[in-house]
Design a protein around this motif. Structure first.
Motif, short mmCIF file in Angstrom:
data_model
loop_
_atom_site.label_atom_id
_atom_site.label_comp_id
_atom_site.label_asym_id
_atom_site.label_seq_id
_atom_site.Cartn_x
_atom_site.Cartn_y
_atom_site.Cartn_z
N LYS A 17 0.83 -1.21 0.00
CA LYS A 17 0.00 0.00 0.00
C LYS A 17 0.86 1.26 0.00
O LYS A 17 0.55 2.23 -0.69
CB LYS A 17 -0.93 0.01 1.21
CG LYS A 17 -2.04 -0.99 1.13
CD LYS A 17 -2.91 -0.92 2.36
CE LYS A 17 -3.98 -1.99 2.35
NZ LYS A 17 -4.81 -1.96 3.55
N ALA A 18 1.94 1.24 0.76
CA ALA A 18 2.84 2.40 0.80
C ALA A 18 3.52 2.61 -0.55
O ALA A 18 3.66 3.75 -1.00
CB ALA A 18 3.88 2.20 1.90
N PHE A 19 3.92 1.53 -1.20
CA PHE A 19 4.54 1.64 -2.52
C PHE A 19 3.55 2.21 -3.53
O PHE A 19 3.88 3.08 -4.32
CB PHE A 19 5.06 0.29 -2.99
CG PHE A 19 5.77 0.36 -4.30
CD1 PHE A 19 7.08 0.78 -4.37
CD2 PHE A 19 5.12 0.00 -5.48
CE1 PHE A 19 7.74 0.85 -5.59
CE2 PHE A 19 5.76 0.07 -6.69
CZ PHE A 19 7.08 0.50 -6.74
N ALA A 20 2.31 1.71 -3.50
CA ALA A 20 1.28 2.20 -4.41
C ALA A 20 0.96 3.67 -4.14
O ALA A 20 0.76 4.44 -5.08
CB ALA A 20 0.02 1.35 -4.28
N ALA A 21 0.94 4.05 -2.88
CA ALA A 21 0.67 5.46 -2.55
C ALA A 21 1.79 6.37 -3.03
O ALA A 21 1.53 7.47 -3.55
CB ALA A 21 0.48 5.60 -1.04
N SER A 22 3.03 5.93 -2.91
CA SER A 22 4.14 6.76 -3.39
C SER A 22 4.16 6.82 -4.91
O SER A 22 4.49 7.85 -5.50
CB SER A 22 5.47 6.25 -2.85
OG SER A 22 5.75 4.96 -3.33
N LEU A 23 3.79 5.73 -5.59
CA LEU A 23 3.66 5.75 -7.04
C LEU A 23 2.57 6.72 -7.47
O LEU A 23 2.75 7.51 -8.40
CB LEU A 23 3.36 4.34 -7.56
CG LEU A 23 3.15 4.19 -9.06
CD1 LEU A 23 4.43 4.53 -9.82
CD2 LEU A 23 2.69 2.79 -9.39
N ALA A 24 1.44 6.69 -6.77
CA ALA A 24 0.34 7.60 -7.09
C ALA A 24 0.75 9.05 -6.85
O ALA A 24 0.39 9.94 -7.63
CB ALA A 24 -0.88 7.24 -6.24
N LYS A 25 1.50 9.29 -5.81
CA LYS A 25 1.96 10.65 -5.52
C LYS A 25 2.88 11.16 -6.63
O LYS A 25 2.79 12.32 -7.05
CB LYS A 25 2.69 10.66 -4.17
CG LYS A 25 3.10 12.03 -3.72
CD LYS A 25 3.76 11.95 -2.35
CE LYS A 25 4.25 13.31 -1.91
NZ LYS A 25 4.93 13.25 -0.62
N GLY A 26 3.76 10.29 -7.14
CA GLY A 26 4.65 10.68 -8.23
C GLY A 26 3.90 10.95 -9.52
O GLY A 26 4.21 11.89 -10.26
#
Length: 114
Positions: A17-26
């Protein structure tokens, strides 16, 4: 452009979830509208309205197996045929390349362009 980051996990995974959130932020920093969807938990999520879909998962075993339900869930999320997409797998010690290949195979079977 509307972008969606969808994650599939057989067990609750905070690191995925944290990886997906950081990808979405980028992606959002590039000026796109991004939505995060947990494909394993959200039953009625539809991907038809998105132009670009990022699909992520984690491997279930050392041999690169992924959850078999991903193909069924992805097919039930609306029309994804012809959509541009991106596949990612949470890195583990061994087998993530096989898991990524299996995920891409499932996505291509649904008609997504990787």
């Amino acid at each position: 452009m509307k972008v969606c980051v969808v994650t599939f996990s057989s067990t609750p995974s905070e690191s995925l979830k944290a990886f997906a959130a950081s990808l979405a932020k980028g992606i959002e920093a590039q000026g796109f509208q991004v939505d995060l969807i947990d494909g394993s938990r959200e039953e009625n999520a539809k991907l038809t309205i998105y132009q670009y879909i990022a699909v992520g998962t984690e491997q279930c075993s050392v041999f690169g197996r992924i959850d078999e339900k991903i193909a069924f869930r992805l097919g039930a999320m609306g029309m994804v045929q012809g959509k541009n997409s991106f596949a990612f797998v949470k890195k583990k010690i061994f087998g993530e390349q096989r898991a990524l290949l299996r995920l891409m195979k499932v996505m291509e079977k649904e008609g997504m362009f990787i």
